[in-house]
Design a protein around this motif. Structure first.
Motif, short mmCIF file in Angstrom:
data_model
loop_
_atom_site.label_atom_id
_atom_site.label_comp_id
_atom_site.label_asym_id
_atom_site.label_seq_id
_atom_site.Cartn_x
_atom_site.Cartn_y
_atom_site.Cartn_z
N LEU A 53 -7.46 -6.48 -2.18
CA LEU A 53 -7.17 -5.22 -1.51
C LEU A 53 -5.70 -4.83 -1.70
O LEU A 53 -5.40 -3.66 -2.00
N LEU A 54 -4.79 -5.77 -1.54
CA LEU A 54 -3.37 -5.45 -1.69
C LEU A 54 -3.03 -5.01 -3.12
O LEU A 54 -2.29 -4.05 -3.32
N ALA A 55 -3.59 -5.70 -4.11
CA ALA A 55 -3.33 -5.32 -5.50
C ALA A 55 -3.89 -3.93 -5.79
O ALA A 55 -3.22 -3.09 -6.43
N SER A 56 -5.08 -3.65 -5.31
CA SER A 56 -5.68 -2.33 -5.51
C SER A 56 -4.88 -1.25 -4.80
O SER A 56 -4.67 -0.16 -5.34
N ALA A 57 -4.43 -1.54 -3.60
CA ALA A 57 -3.66 -0.56 -2.83
C ALA A 57 -2.32 -0.25 -3.51
O ALA A 57 -1.89 0.91 -3.53
N VAL A 58 -1.67 -1.27 -4.05
CA VAL A 58 -0.40 -1.04 -4.76
C VAL A 58 -0.64 -0.16 -5.98
O VAL A 58 0.09 0.82 -6.22
N LEU A 59 -1.66 -0.48 -6.76
CA LEU A 59 -1.95 0.34 -7.95
C LEU A 59 -2.32 1.76 -7.55
O LEU A 59 -1.87 2.73 -8.18
N ALA A 60 -3.12 1.91 -6.50
CA ALA A 60 -3.50 3.25 -6.05
C ALA A 60 -2.29 4.01 -5.51
O ALA A 60 -2.14 5.21 -5.76
N GLY A 61 -1.42 3.33 -4.79
CA GLY A 61 -0.21 3.98 -4.28
C GLY A 61 0.68 4.47 -5.41
O GLY A 61 1.20 5.58 -5.37
N LEU A 62 0.85 3.64 -6.43
CA LEU A 62 1.64 4.05 -7.60
C LEU A 62 0.97 5.22 -8.32
O LEU A 62 1.64 6.15 -8.77
N LEU A 63 -0.35 5.16 -8.42
CA LEU A 63 -1.09 6.24 -9.09
C LEU A 63 -0.92 7.56 -8.34
O LEU A 63 -0.63 8.60 -8.95
N VAL A 64 -1.06 7.54 -7.04
CA VAL A 64 -0.88 8.76 -6.25
C VAL A 64 0.54 9.28 -6.40
O VAL A 64 0.77 10.49 -6.50
N ALA A 65 1.50 8.38 -6.45
CA ALA A 65 2.90 8.80 -6.58
C ALA A 65 3.18 9.50 -7.90
O ALA A 65 4.12 10.29 -7.99
N THR A 66 2.37 9.26 -8.92
CA THR A 66 2.58 9.96 -10.19
C THR A 66 2.30 11.45 -10.06
O THR A 66 2.74 12.24 -10.89
N TYR A 67 1.57 11.83 -9.04
CA TYR A 67 1.27 13.25 -8.81
C TYR A 67 2.33 13.93 -7.96
O TYR A 67 2.34 15.15 -7.84
N ALA A 68 3.21 13.17 -7.33
CA ALA A 68 4.29 13.74 -6.52
C ALA A 68 5.38 14.25 -7.46
O ALA A 68 5.79 13.56 -8.39
N ARG A 69 5.86 15.43 -7.20
CA ARG A 69 6.91 16.02 -8.04
C ARG A 69 8.24 15.95 -7.32
O ARG A 69 8.32 16.13 -6.12
N GLU A 70 9.25 15.69 -8.09
CA GLU A 70 10.61 15.71 -7.55
C GLU A 70 10.98 17.17 -7.27
O GLU A 70 10.52 18.07 -7.97
#
Length: 166
Positions: A56-73
């Motif tokens: 769960l922790l590994a999946s959550a980290v990958l998902a969190g990083l993936l979602v962050a790729t959609y955040a724009r500066e």
């Protein structure tokens, strides 16, 4: 691999905070209904496996990083969604859903119970859960890799003179 590392190094504070927040949200969204985090609302008939939390922790980290790729500066224009972005969202979402099935109680899942019954869930579904977890991690890693490579790659088309030189 280098382009992904460079893309992550170029991230600003906003993206890292988004990744951290979405990792925490991912853990809670999956851990509460699967009763990895004990609450009075949900319960488990079968205790969690030893690998449930690490998966769960590994999946959550990958998902969190993936979602962050959609955040724009602030101040950076976002690109128009393309087919690759749609695929990354689809496979990332599939990875998140598989994580839920992988760490959940095999006999508490209503869909599994309807399809296989209680004994079928323990006989057929429980042994497949580690495979689902690995598949979820692979899907999330693939989607993240595609997104990070796309961030660093130059999308400028080749000039006519460059095409003639080939």
């Amino acid at each position: 691999m280098t382009s992904m590392y460079l893309a992550l190094r170029a991230w600003g504070r906003r993206r890292w905070l988004t990744a951290l927040a979405m990792t925490a949200v991912g853990v809670v969204v999956v851990a509460v209904p699967t009763d990895l985090i004990d609450t009075p609302v949900f319960s488990r008939e079968v205790p969690p496996t030893w690998w449930s939390w690490p998966a769960l922790l590994a999946s959550a980290v990958l998902a969190g990083l993936l979602v962050a790729t959609y955040a724009r500066e602030p101040g950076s224009p976002g690109p128009a969604p393309d087919e690759d972005e749609r695929r990354s969202r689809l496979w990332g979402g599939a990875g998140g859903l598989l994580t839920f099935f992988a760490v959940g109680c095999p006999v508490c899942n209503k869909l599994v119970l309807l399809a296989l019954g209680a004994s079928g869930a323990m006989t057929y579904f429980e042994p497949v859960q580690p495979v689902l977890s690995v598949l979820a991690l692979l899907l999330l890693a693939w989607a993240l890799t595609r997104r990070l490579r796309g961030e660093w790659a130059c999308a400028v088309p080749a000039s006519p003179t460059a095409r003639q030189a080939r």
